[in-house]
Design an enzyme around this catalytic site. Structure first.
Site, PDB file in Angstrom:
ATOM      1  N   ASP A   1     -10.167  -3.789  -5.419  1.00 29.09           N
ATOM      2  CA  ASP A   1      -9.559  -2.855  -4.457  1.00 29.09           C
ATOM      3  C   ASP A   1     -10.280  -1.505  -4.506  1.00 29.09           C
ATOM      4  O   ASP A   1     -10.261  -0.832  -5.545  1.00 29.09           O
ATOM      5  CB  ASP A   1      -8.068  -2.695  -4.817  1.00 29.09           C
ATOM      6  CG  ASP A   1      -7.294  -1.935  -3.755  1.00 29.09           C
ATOM      7  OD1 ASP A   1      -7.915  -1.155  -3.014  1.00 29.09           O
ATOM      8  OD2 ASP A   1      -6.069  -2.125  -3.682  1.00 29.09           O
TER       9      ASP A   1
ATOM     10  N   SER B   1       0.821  -1.203   0.000  1.00 29.11           N
ATOM     11  CA  SER B   1       0.000   0.000   0.000  1.00 29.11           C
ATOM     12  C   SER B   1       0.869   1.275   0.000  1.00 29.11           C
ATOM     13  O   SER B   1       1.621   1.479  -0.946  1.00 29.11           O
ATOM     14  CB  SER B   1      -0.959  -0.077   1.197  1.00 29.11           C
ATOM     15  OG  SER B   1      -1.937   0.913   1.119  1.00 29.11           O
TER      16      SER B   1
ATOM     17  N   HIS C   1      -8.266  -4.501  -0.960  1.00 28.32           N
ATOM     18  CA  HIS C   1      -6.970  -3.892  -0.621  1.00 28.32           C
ATOM     19  C   HIS C   1      -6.163  -4.777   0.333  1.00 28.32           C
ATOM     20  O   HIS C   1      -4.953  -4.623   0.464  1.00 28.32           O
ATOM     21  CB  HIS C   1      -7.220  -2.510   0.008  1.00 28.32           C
ATOM     22  CG  HIS C   1      -6.020  -1.614  -0.040  1.00 28.32           C
ATOM     23  ND1 HIS C   1      -5.454  -1.165  -1.219  1.00 28.32           N
ATOM     24  CD2 HIS C   1      -5.243  -1.079   0.951  1.00 28.32           C
ATOM     25  CE1 HIS C   1      -4.408  -0.394  -0.946  1.00 28.32           C
ATOM     26  NE2 HIS C   1      -4.258  -0.336   0.358  1.00 28.32           N
TER      27      HIS C   1
HETATM   28  C1  MLT Z   1      -1.398   5.949  -0.181  1.00 29.88           C
HETATM   29  O1  MLT Z   1      -1.788   6.931   0.411  1.00 29.88           O
HETATM   30  O2  MLT Z   1      -0.195   5.669  -0.353  1.00 29.88           O
HETATM   31  C2  MLT Z   1      -2.435   5.050  -0.751  1.00 29.88           C
HETATM   32  O3  MLT Z   1      -3.637   5.722  -0.839  1.00 29.88           O
HETATM   33  C3  MLT Z   1      -2.571   3.807   0.023  1.00 29.88           C
HETATM   34  C4  MLT Z   1      -2.864   4.048   1.471  1.00 29.88           C
HETATM   35  O4  MLT Z   1      -1.946   4.207   2.230  1.00 29.88           O
HETATM   36  O5  MLT Z   1      -4.041   4.072   1.850  1.00 29.88           O
END
Ligand code: MLT
Length: 234
Positions: free
Chosen positions: A182, A132, A213
């Site tokens: 996701d 992520s 996700h």
């Molecule tokens: C981010 O902010 O890098 C992406 O949206 C993934 C997350 O951290 O939720």
């Protein structure tokens, strides 16, 4: 004894990032991948990059599963969003503060370089494993500071930024794993990132997971198989 404990604590807060470093596990059995450089055995080092709200501890079991033999460097993101650590600032979900992202990308790359000197691991064999937010900064490193990794495993990554000029990624191995459903990373985001890496010449593979996700056991196993397959020459 006390001195040794203090030295260890100092190392863990040195270099500007709270982090963990675990040396290579030379006794991990038959799948050990060793690299011989100038007559010296060099083990790969995994750079573990957690998601929003994670810490330097979170990804340790994942790293140990993917490559039980490897050394591990696991920093904690320095940006706080409502108290949750991240690797760079965002303005809203999926909308990144590009100036901060660039700054943090360079800062993290410098940390990896300095850590390689402090702990004595080779920068030629660093493999990023990010989830992520951690996968997004790893993707940003590949686009802006590609010299610090030879490979990357990116779970749920999206396009972090579009660089002015594409880097040469011809000797990089990248495994992307994305969720078909996701809600945070739309399908076309993963596809665009894959296309960007391909255009830059990377040996990239995109695995679609029947999930959202959240990370699944199945894709962790796939990443592990990919990393130990003959097509990946780390
Ligand atoms: C981010 O902010 O890098 C992406 O949206 C993934 C997350 O951290 O939720």
């Amino acid at each position: 004894m006390l001195r040794r404990v203090k030295q260890k604590m100092d190392k863990n807060t040195q270099l500007g990032f709270i982090h963990r470093f675990l040396p290579p596990n030379k006794a991990s059995g038959s799948r050990t991948r060793e690299h011989v450089t100038r007559g010296k055995q060099v083990f790969a080092t995994l750079l573990l990059l957690h998601g929003t709200g994670g810490s330097e501890e979170d990804m340790l079991p994942l790293g140990q599963q993917i490559a039980p033999e490897a050394a591990i460097l696991s920093p904690r993101g320095k940006v706080l969003e409502n108290g949750m650590p991240r690797f760079f600032r965002r303005l809203s979900e999926g909308v990144f503060d590009i100036e901060d992202l660039k700054f943090r990308t360079y800062e993290l790359a410098d940390f990896v370089e300095q850590a390689s000197k402090l702990y004595g691991f080779s920068l030629q064999h660093v493999i990023a494993v990010g989830y992520s937010n951690g996968a997004n900064i790893a993707a940003s490193e590949l686009l802006l500071r590609p010299e610090i990794f030879s490979a990357a495993i990116l779970f749920r990554a999206m396009v972090p930024l579009e660089p002015d000029t594409l880097p040469d990624l011809t000797n990089k191995y990248i495994f992307m794993s994305s969720g078909l459903y996701d809600p945070i990373v739309p399908k076309q985001q993963a596809e665009r990132l894959f296309a960007l890496f391909k255009k830059a010449g990377a040996k990239v593979l995109l695995n679609w997971q029947d999930s959202g996700h959240e990370l699944t056991m199945k894709e962790v196993q796939k990443a592990e198989e990919w990393m130990h397959s003959d097509s990946v020459n780390l």
